[in-house]
Design a protein around this motif. Structure first.
Motif, PDB file in Angstrom:
ATOM      1  N   ALA A  93       0.928  -1.150   0.070  1.00 36.15           N
ATOM      2  CA  ALA A  93      -0.083   0.080   0.074  1.00 36.15           C
ATOM      3  C   ALA A  93       0.841   1.165   0.158  1.00 36.15           C
ATOM      4  CB  ALA A  93      -1.117   0.082   1.183  1.00 36.15           C
ATOM      5  N   SER A  94       0.833   2.073  -0.819  1.00 37.34           N
ATOM      6  CA  SER A  94       1.514   3.276  -1.127  1.00 37.34           C
ATOM      7  C   SER A  94       0.979   4.588  -0.620  1.00 37.34           C
ATOM      8  CB  SER A  94       1.740   3.764  -2.600  1.00 37.34           C
ATOM      9  OG  SER A  94       0.778   4.147  -3.272  1.00 37.34           O
ATOM     10  N   HIS A  95       1.256   5.592  -0.391  1.00 39.99           N
ATOM     11  CA  HIS A  95       0.998   7.120  -0.072  1.00 39.99           C
ATOM     12  C   HIS A  95       0.041   7.550  -0.727  1.00 39.99           C
ATOM     13  CE1 HIS A  95       3.917   8.205  -3.067  1.00 39.99           C
ATOM     14  NE2 HIS A  95       3.457   9.303  -2.986  1.00 39.99           N
ATOM     15  N   GLU A  96      -0.142   6.908  -2.023  1.00 39.90           N
ATOM     16  CA  GLU A  96      -1.073   7.475  -3.123  1.00 39.90           C
ATOM     17  C   GLU A  96      -2.577   6.947  -2.727  1.00 39.90           C
ATOM     18  OE1 GLU A  96       1.985   7.047  -7.060  1.00 39.90           O
ATOM     19  OE2 GLU A  96       0.241   5.437  -6.648  1.00 39.90           O
ATOM     20  N   ALA A  97      -2.609   5.874  -1.794  1.00 40.54           N
ATOM     21  CA  ALA A  97      -4.171   5.628  -1.242  1.00 40.54           C
ATOM     22  C   ALA A  97      -4.671   6.571  -0.550  1.00 40.54           C
ATOM     23  CB  ALA A  97      -3.855   4.258  -0.627  1.00 40.54           C
ATOM     24  N   ALA A  98      -4.118   7.799   0.056  1.00 37.75           N
ATOM     25  CA  ALA A  98      -4.586   8.673   0.794  1.00 37.75           C
ATOM     26  C   ALA A  98      -5.131   9.831   0.270  1.00 37.75           C
ATOM     27  CB  ALA A  98      -3.611   8.949   1.978  1.00 37.75           C
ATOM     28  N   ASP A 145      -5.934  11.229   5.908  1.00 37.80           N
ATOM     29  CA  ASP A 145      -6.183  10.375   7.053  1.00 37.80           C
ATOM     30  C   ASP A 145      -5.655  11.355   8.435  1.00 37.80           C
ATOM     31  OD1 ASP A 145      -6.708   8.263   8.776  1.00 37.80           O
ATOM     32  OD2 ASP A 145      -5.186   6.833   7.888  1.00 37.80           O
ATOM     33  N   GLU A 146      -6.330  11.351   9.381  1.00 39.09           N
ATOM     34  CA  GLU A 146      -6.169  12.048  10.492  1.00 39.09           C
ATOM     35  C   GLU A 146      -6.102  11.330  11.753  1.00 39.09           C
ATOM     36  OE1 GLU A 146      -8.370  15.525  10.669  1.00 39.09           O
ATOM     37  OE2 GLU A 146      -8.339  15.971   8.285  1.00 39.09           O
ATOM     38  N   PHE A 147      -5.203  11.594  12.802  1.00 39.17           N
ATOM     39  CA  PHE A 147      -5.053  11.030  13.895  1.00 39.17           C
ATOM     40  C   PHE A 147      -4.142  11.919  14.965  1.00 39.17           C
ATOM     41  CE2 PHE A 147      -1.789   9.457  11.208  1.00 39.17           C
ATOM     42  CZ  PHE A 147      -0.590   9.494  11.853  1.00 39.17           C
ATOM     43  N   VAL A 148      -4.158  11.366  16.188  1.00 34.71           N
ATOM     44  CA  VAL A 148      -3.336  12.105  17.228  1.00 34.71           C
ATOM     45  C   VAL A 148      -1.865  11.194  17.357  1.00 34.71           C
ATOM     46  CG1 VAL A 148      -3.020  13.036  19.420  1.00 34.71           C
ATOM     47  CG2 VAL A 148      -5.275  13.459  18.038  1.00 34.71           C
ATOM     48  N   ILE A 149      -0.873  11.904  17.589  1.00 31.94           N
ATOM     49  CA  ILE A 149       0.242  11.138  17.957  1.00 31.94           C
ATOM     50  C   ILE A 149       0.876  11.747  18.911  1.00 31.94           C
ATOM     51  CG2 ILE A 149       2.077  12.799  16.301  1.00 31.94           C
ATOM     52  CD1 ILE A 149       3.655   9.550  15.897  1.00 31.94           C
ATOM     53  N   ALA A 150       1.634  10.942  19.908  1.00 32.72           N
ATOM     54  CA  ALA A 150       2.011  11.382  21.334  1.00 32.72           C
ATOM     55  C   ALA A 150       3.414  10.790  21.551  1.00 32.72           C
ATOM     56  CB  ALA A 150       1.133  11.120  22.542  1.00 32.72           C
ATOM     57  N   ALA A 163      -3.140  -1.140  11.703  1.00 33.93           N
ATOM     58  CA  ALA A 163      -2.508  -2.539  11.727  1.00 33.93           C
ATOM     59  C   ALA A 163      -1.198  -2.630  11.580  1.00 33.93           C
ATOM     60  CB  ALA A 163      -3.354  -3.292  10.770  1.00 33.93           C
ATOM     61  N   LEU A 164      -0.532  -3.722  12.297  1.00 39.22           N
ATOM     62  CA  LEU A 164       0.991  -3.634  12.286  1.00 39.22           C
ATOM     63  C   LEU A 164       1.503  -4.392  10.871  1.00 39.22           C
ATOM     64  CD1 LEU A 164       3.738  -3.401  13.402  1.00 39.22           C
ATOM     65  CD2 LEU A 164       3.465  -5.555  14.513  1.00 39.22           C
ATOM     66  N   VAL A 165       2.335  -3.736  10.117  1.00 41.94           N
ATOM     67  CA  VAL A 165       2.631  -4.172   8.677  1.00 41.94           C
ATOM     68  C   VAL A 165       4.018  -4.929   9.079  1.00 41.94           C
ATOM     69  CG1 VAL A 165       3.520  -3.689   6.587  1.00 41.94           C
ATOM     70  CG2 VAL A 165       1.502  -2.446   7.583  1.00 41.94           C
ATOM     71  N   SER A 171      -3.009   2.103   7.970  1.00 34.92           N
ATOM     72  CA  SER A 171      -4.162   2.908   8.416  1.00 34.92           C
ATOM     73  C   SER A 171      -5.297   2.026   7.895  1.00 34.92           C
ATOM     74  CB  SER A 171      -4.507   4.193   8.060  1.00 34.92           C
ATOM     75  OG  SER A 171      -5.722   4.713   7.915  1.00 34.92           O
ATOM     76  N   ARG A 172      -6.207   1.669   8.836  1.00 37.51           N
ATOM     77  CA  ARG A 172      -7.439   0.707   8.518  1.00 37.51           C
ATOM     78  C   ARG A 172      -8.311   1.608   7.690  1.00 37.51           C
ATOM     79  NH1 ARG A 172      -7.211  -4.158  11.284  1.00 37.51           N
ATOM     80  NH2 ARG A 172      -6.146  -4.222  13.174  1.00 37.51           N
ATOM     81  N   GLU A 173      -8.042   3.105   7.712  1.00 43.56           N
ATOM     82  CA  GLU A 173      -9.037   4.035   7.126  1.00 43.56           C
ATOM     83  C   GLU A 173      -8.735   3.968   5.512  1.00 43.56           C
ATOM     84  OE1 GLU A 173     -10.792   8.203   7.315  1.00 43.56           O
ATOM     85  OE2 GLU A 173      -9.594   7.784   8.835  1.00 43.56           O
ATOM     86  N   THR A 174      -7.550   4.239   5.276  1.00 43.34           N
ATOM     87  CA  THR A 174      -7.119   4.538   4.156  1.00 43.34           C
ATOM     88  C   THR A 174      -6.130   3.402   3.395  1.00 43.34           C
ATOM     89  OG1 THR A 174      -5.158   5.739   4.745  1.00 43.34           O
ATOM     90  CG2 THR A 174      -7.324   6.921   4.466  1.00 43.34           C
TER      91      THR A 174
END
Length: 279
Positions: A27-32, A36-41, A124-126, A150-153
C-alpha cells in the motif's frame, strides 16, 4: 508486490536491520486521496526503577502511576504514542488493563523501556524492527521502528521512538550527537526510499542542540514549528526535551504539552502530542 518496491524494501533491510516484508506493505501513500487524520504523542512515563522501593523522588509507586498514565493517554486522544521508561512491570500492567485495544513493539522481550503503542482499531501492524543507538556511556540500545497501515485509507506510515542519554551519569553530549546522527539517517532514508509519512518521537534530552542539527537536512519538521532553512540561522521553537517530528508527508496542528496535575502526578515529563493530517 512490484519489483522496484521489493528492491527498495530489501535495501532498507540491509541499511536499517533485518525485517520481514509482508503483502500489506505494498500500500503506497497514493492511497490517501481522502486525508487520514489522527493524534500522535510521546510520553516518558518515569520507569518503575525510579520509584519502586524508594520514594526520594516524591512519586507514587509505578503501579499507581501506570493507571494514571493510561487515563492521561486516553484524555490526550492519542492513537499512536512513543513511550520511554516503559519498564516491563509497567508494560505488563498496561496490557492487563487495555488488552488488545493497543498494539506494542519494543524490540526486546525483557527490556521494554522504549516502546511504540498504537490503537488497533485505527492501525494494523505491517512490520517492526529496531535500530541500535548509543545510550549511557555509549552502550548501544535497540530503539523500535514500526510500519503501520491505516485501517481507514490503507496508507502505510513509519514511526521510530527513541530515548537519548541524559547527563545524569556523566556528560553524554557526544553520545547524544551520535544518536541524533543515526536517527536523522534512519528517518531520511525511509523518506527518500519509500516516499511515505515518517515520524520520530522521543525524549531527546536536548532542545535546540537536537532540533538544529536534526532538521538541518530539511527532511523532518517539529510538531511545535521552528525553522532551519539552508543558508540561514536555525530558529528552534520554544520546547522541552520531549519531541515529535514528521516529514513532508505530515502536517501537524494543535500541538499540546500537557503538564496537568494528572500528568505531573504520573511522571516528571509532560505528554506531548499533536493532531496529524497526512498529505
Amino acid at each position: 508486490m512490484s519489483r522496484p518496491l521489493r528492491a527498495v524494501l530489501l535495501s532498507l533491510a540491509v541499511t536499517l536491520g533485518s525485517f520481514s516484508v509482508l503483502p500489506a506493505a505494498s500500500a503506497s501513500h497514493e492511497a490517501a486521496h481522502s486525508a487520514d487524520e489522527f493524534v500522535i504523542a510521546s510520553f516518558n512515563i518515569l520507569g518503575a526503577s525510579h520509584t519502586d522501593g524508594r520514594h526520594d523522588r516524591g512519586f507514587d509507586r509505578s503501579g499507581v502511576r501506570l493507571y494514571r498514565a493510561i487515563k492521561a493517554l486516553r484524555r490526550s486522544q492519542a492513537d499512536i504514542v512513543g513511550l520511554q521508561e516503559f519498564q516491563l512491570s509497567q508494560r505488563n500492567r498496561f496490557v492487563a488493563r487495555v488488552g488488545g485495544a493497543w498494539g506494542l513493539h519494543s524490540g526486546y522481550s525483557h527490556n521494554t523501556d522504549n516502546t511504540i503503542a498504537w490503537r488497533t482499531d485505527r492501525f494494523a501492524l505491517v512490520d517492526s524492527w529496531t535500530r541500535r543507538v548509543p545510550y549511557f556511556h555509549g552502550r548501544m540500545r535497540k530503539m523500535p521502528i514500526v510500519a503501520l497501515r491505516s485501517r481507514e485509507t490503507n496508507l502505510v506510515i513509519y514511526v521510530m521512538n527513541v530515548h537519548n542519554p541524559a547527563d545524569s551519569k556523566g556528560n553524554a553530549e557526544r553520545w547524544r550527537r551520535k544518536a541524533m546522527r543515526i536517527e536523522r539517517k534512519v528517518t531520511s532514508r525511509l523518506t527518500e526510499q519509500l516516499h511515505a509519512p515518517v515520524f520520530l518521537t522521543g525524549d531527546m534530552n536536548d532542545r535546540e542542540d537536537f532540533f538544529c542539527p536534526f532538521t538541518g537536512n530539511g527532511v523532518m519538521h517539529s510538531f511545535l514549528g521552528g525553522s532551519n532553512p539552508p543558508g540561514a540561522s536555525c530558529a528552534p521553537p520554544r520546547s522541552g526535551i520531549d519531541w515529535i517530528f514528521g516529514n513532508q508527508y505530515v502536517e501537524f496542528s494543535s500541538p499540546q504539552i500537557d503538564r496537568s496535575w494528572l500528568v505531573a502526578r504520573t511522571s516528571d515529563h509532560p505528554i506531548v502530542s499533536a493532531h496529524v493530517r497526512l498529505r
